[in-house]
Design an enzyme around this catalytic site. Sequence first.
Site: not given
Length: 211
Positions: A96, A191, A193
């Site tokens: 990002c 994202h 994560e």
Amino acid sequence: MTTTLREESLDAGAGATGPRVGVLALQGDFREHARVLAVLGARVTLVRRPAELAEIDGLVIPGGESSVIDKLARTFGLAEPLIAAIGGGMPVYGTCAGLIMLADTVLDASPGQRSFGGLDIVVRRNAFGSQNQSFETELAVPELGEPPVHAAFIRGPVVESLGPRATPLAALADGRVVAVRQGALLGTSFHPEITGEHRFHEYFLGMVGAR
């Protein structure tokens, strides 16, 4: 003093023997990246100063606000060492805002905003609208095989164009590129994560290990 995950009350993975990977911890969701890397066996350091950057074999630049990351990197004296590390071949993964920071050209940047550069791409910030327009989707990523990657987009950038050195890894159904690699540099608009998707981090650790 080096800031470790243990000092941040995060699980660094006791006895980890994997590569030494830093997470740029100036702003954004760096803790989430650190936890994923630790689970995968990396020795993780939160990087805020040049001395910490010098101790690692690879770096993750997290999502957040790219203009703030830029300003803080300059304030902490990290910008120039980071640019040098990227130019010297250190593996770096940006998600990002991290992708924005790795792009050579940033459209609609804030006044005075700079990137670290390295990726031969043009990106547009906040290409998917405001935070309340965030969405999740499945992405085919041939480099990672099956199943598709579950990707979360939160005010993410999009790759408007790629130079000859950059290779697209994933695109939305409309053709917009949202993942790219160039040598030791990896970037995603989304994202992984925060969705429990660890394959991009595993892929990155493989890049670090190969170096």
